[in-house]
Design an enzyme around this catalytic site. Sequence first.
Site, mmCIF file in Angstrom:
data_model
loop_
_atom_site.group_PDB
_atom_site.id
_atom_site.type_symbol
_atom_site.label_atom_id
_atom_site.label_comp_id
_atom_site.label_asym_id
_atom_site.label_seq_id
_atom_site.Cartn_x
_atom_site.Cartn_y
_atom_site.Cartn_z
ATOM 1 C CD GLU A 132 14.046 -41.593 -18.110
ATOM 2 O OE1 GLU A 132 14.581 -42.342 -16.995
ATOM 3 O OE2 GLU A 132 13.934 -40.239 -18.063
ATOM 4 C CD GLU B 170 0.494 -36.408 -9.330
ATOM 5 O OE1 GLU B 170 1.542 -37.142 -9.893
ATOM 6 O OE2 GLU B 170 -0.207 -37.392 -9.147
HETATM 7 C C1 LIG Z 1 9.448 -48.354 -10.369
HETATM 8 C C2 LIG Z 1 10.441 -47.094 -9.954
HETATM 9 C C3 LIG Z 1 11.809 -47.185 -10.454
HETATM 10 C C4 LIG Z 1 12.549 -46.106 -10.265
HETATM 11 N N1 LIG Z 1 13.930 -46.131 -10.541
HETATM 12 C C5 LIG Z 1 14.843 -45.152 -10.656
HETATM 13 C C6 LIG Z 1 16.343 -45.069 -10.793
HETATM 14 O O1 LIG Z 1 16.537 -46.252 -11.397
HETATM 15 N N2 LIG Z 1 17.148 -44.095 -10.593
HETATM 16 C C7 LIG Z 1 16.507 -42.867 -9.965
HETATM 17 O O2 LIG Z 1 17.322 -42.121 -9.509
HETATM 18 N N3 LIG Z 1 15.278 -42.955 -9.622
HETATM 19 C C8 LIG Z 1 14.354 -43.906 -9.621
HETATM 20 N N4 LIG Z 1 13.096 -43.958 -9.227
HETATM 21 C C9 LIG Z 1 12.525 -42.627 -8.808
HETATM 22 C C10 LIG Z 1 11.683 -41.635 -9.527
HETATM 23 O O3 LIG Z 1 12.517 -41.149 -10.435
HETATM 24 C C11 LIG Z 1 10.973 -40.858 -8.624
HETATM 25 O O4 LIG Z 1 10.088 -41.516 -7.618
HETATM 26 C C12 LIG Z 1 10.327 -39.705 -8.982
HETATM 27 O O5 LIG Z 1 11.094 -38.739 -9.943
HETATM 28 C C13 LIG Z 1 9.509 -38.870 -8.294
HETATM 29 O O6 LIG Z 1 10.188 -38.728 -7.039
HETATM 30 P P1 LIG Z 1 9.942 -38.737 -5.596
HETATM 31 O O7 LIG Z 1 9.398 -40.327 -5.469
HETATM 32 O O8 LIG Z 1 10.852 -38.149 -4.625
HETATM 33 O O9 LIG Z 1 8.328 -38.049 -5.368
HETATM 34 P P2 LIG Z 1 8.297 -36.512 -5.024
HETATM 35 O O10 LIG Z 1 8.892 -35.781 -6.049
HETATM 36 O O11 LIG Z 1 8.388 -36.282 -3.638
HETATM 37 O O12 LIG Z 1 6.503 -36.272 -5.346
HETATM 38 C C14 LIG Z 1 5.715 -36.468 -4.332
HETATM 39 C C15 LIG Z 1 4.205 -36.348 -4.811
HETATM 40 O O13 LIG Z 1 4.279 -34.881 -5.090
HETATM 41 C C16 LIG Z 1 3.857 -34.495 -6.453
HETATM 42 N N5 LIG Z 1 4.463 -33.315 -6.693
HETATM 43 C C17 LIG Z 1 6.133 -32.937 -6.537
HETATM 44 N N6 LIG Z 1 6.350 -31.905 -7.029
HETATM 45 C C18 LIG Z 1 5.277 -31.388 -7.486
HETATM 46 C C19 LIG Z 1 4.887 -30.086 -8.270
HETATM 47 N N7 LIG Z 1 5.888 -29.173 -8.280
HETATM 48 N N8 LIG Z 1 3.326 -29.747 -8.663
HETATM 49 C C20 LIG Z 1 2.622 -30.884 -8.328
HETATM 50 N N9 LIG Z 1 2.865 -31.929 -7.717
HETATM 51 C C21 LIG Z 1 4.187 -32.181 -7.419
HETATM 52 C C22 LIG Z 1 4.534 -35.605 -7.257
HETATM 53 O O14 LIG Z 1 3.660 -35.772 -8.318
HETATM 54 C C23 LIG Z 1 4.068 -37.018 -6.309
HETATM 55 O O15 LIG Z 1 2.761 -37.174 -6.537
HETATM 56 C C24 LIG Z 1 12.118 -45.035 -9.836
HETATM 57 C C25 LIG Z 1 10.984 -44.921 -9.233
HETATM 58 C C26 LIG Z 1 9.821 -46.023 -9.320
HETATM 59 C C27 LIG Z 1 8.507 -45.936 -8.937
#
Ligand SMILES: Cc1cc2nc3c(=O)[nH]c(=O)nc-3n(C[C@H](O)[C@H](O)[C@H](O)COP(=O)(O)OP(=O)(O)OC[C@H]3O[C@@H](n4cnc5c(N)ncnc54)[C@H](O)[C@@H]3O)c2cc1C
Length: 377
Positions: free
Chosen positions: A241, A360
């Site tokens: 990846e 982040e």
């Molecule tokens: C276009 C796209 C395609 C995707 N495709 C897939 C896929 O095929 N399969 C799949 O499983 N997932 C997929 N994802 C999901 C992606 O892996 C997650 O969106 C990503 O891991 C972030 O998780 P979350 O959205 O739950 O955000 P969260 O983890 O809830 O984070 C929310 C915010 O908090 C911040 N944050 C979280 N923890 C911390 C920390 N410890 N310190 C500082 N800041 C923090 C993050 O940076 C973010 O700004 C996709 C996402 C996108 C946008």
Amino acid sequence: MEMAEFRTELHRWLDAHADELEPAFSPPGTLDEQIAQMQRVKAILFEADWIRYGWPERVGGLGGSPMLRTELGAALAARDLADPGLFSLIEVLAPTLIDFAPAELAAEVVPRLLSGAEIWCQGFSEPGTGSDLASLTCRAEPEGDATWVINGQKVWTSLAQYSDRCVLLTRTGPVDARHRGITAFFVDMDTPGVSVAPLEMINGQHEFAEVFFDNVAVPADRMLGDLHGGWAVAMSILPYERSSCFWQRIAYLYRRLEKLVEVAPDDDRAAEVIGNAFVQLHALRARSRVTQHRLADGQALGAETSIDKVLVATAEHATYDAARRLLPGVVEMDDSATGAAWRSEYLYSRAATIYGGTAEVQRNIIARRLLDLGSDE
Ligand SMILES: Cc1cc2nc3c(=O)[nH]c(=O)nc-3n(C[C@H](O)[C@H](O)[C@H](O)COP(=O)(O)OP(=O)(O)OC[C@H]3O[C@@H](n4cnc5c(N)ncnc54)[C@H](O)[C@@H]3O)c2cc1C
């Protein structure tokens, strides 16, 4: 085949087959059109063997360095023959099957992925579980010796509505066992109890989806790796990846910058804006080249790939920020096919700091694990 010969012969062949490979739609096209194009191109490349280079012979490949297949992905991206984000799902998921599935299963299904007969998706993220993947709750319970039953939900699953199979992470131990209680399965998407609800992205495409699992029975021989060994499966994806997928993305971004140069004003401001984006992109390419070679040499990739992830997001933002600054009103209001393509790609570029690990979280990893700037506590 050696890289230099592969590259020369590949480009000669792509030139000769340009008409056959060309998309039948004007960019950006609908997602349906992009998917159909990608699968058609994969079928042609499989027939002509190009997509088999760099994959092991035991799964229908022709062997050789994995860098051969990376070179193919970059060539397709540079020629706008397949969207790199969609195409790179092969690179994310096929190695998982090769390394963790029973040998007969990998030999049966990997050629189907490479040849465009199938699409697969990655079911990792959940509504309450993104960055903190180890807290996932989608549950798999054994039913006798031969079956596991899955209940729960995934979200943001790219291409789920098009997919034939899913590499799925499930909870098989207690939630507080965190990464030690997770098991991976290879699930057929047409199994009763699987339902998919596509989600609209900011650019209007329905590229990802919610996926629901309601008493989904999966044969025990579809387990990938060991019981409670799903974390190893998830982590094995990281080297691909963050290397080969990025190489394709870089080729695509260079192409976008070239297109911008063709239409940007011929003045000092444009030179500065494009120059800035080019520097970001070139820094990324230099870094990624080293990462590719480390992977090809068999070195383990780890926390340092967070730097590659930050650089790719920075370069992607810089490229599309440059387009927005130099083509006033185009990204915002131009409804021509060209304007719609810049808008769609600009909006998608904002996701670069989210997918594959947020910016982040990558900066936390760089600070804590590479620069020793304090623990997570
Ligand atoms: C276009 C796209 C395609 C995707 N495709 C897939 C896929 O095929 N399969 C799949 O499983 N997932 C997929 N994802 C999901 C992606 O892996 C997650 O969106 C990503 O891991 C972030 O998780 P979350 O959205 O739950 O955000 P969260 O983890 O809830 O984070 C929310 C915010 O908090 C911040 N944050 C979280 N923890 C911390 C920390 N410890 N310190 C500082 N800041 C923090 C993050 O940076 C973010 O700004 C996709 C996402 C996108 C946008």
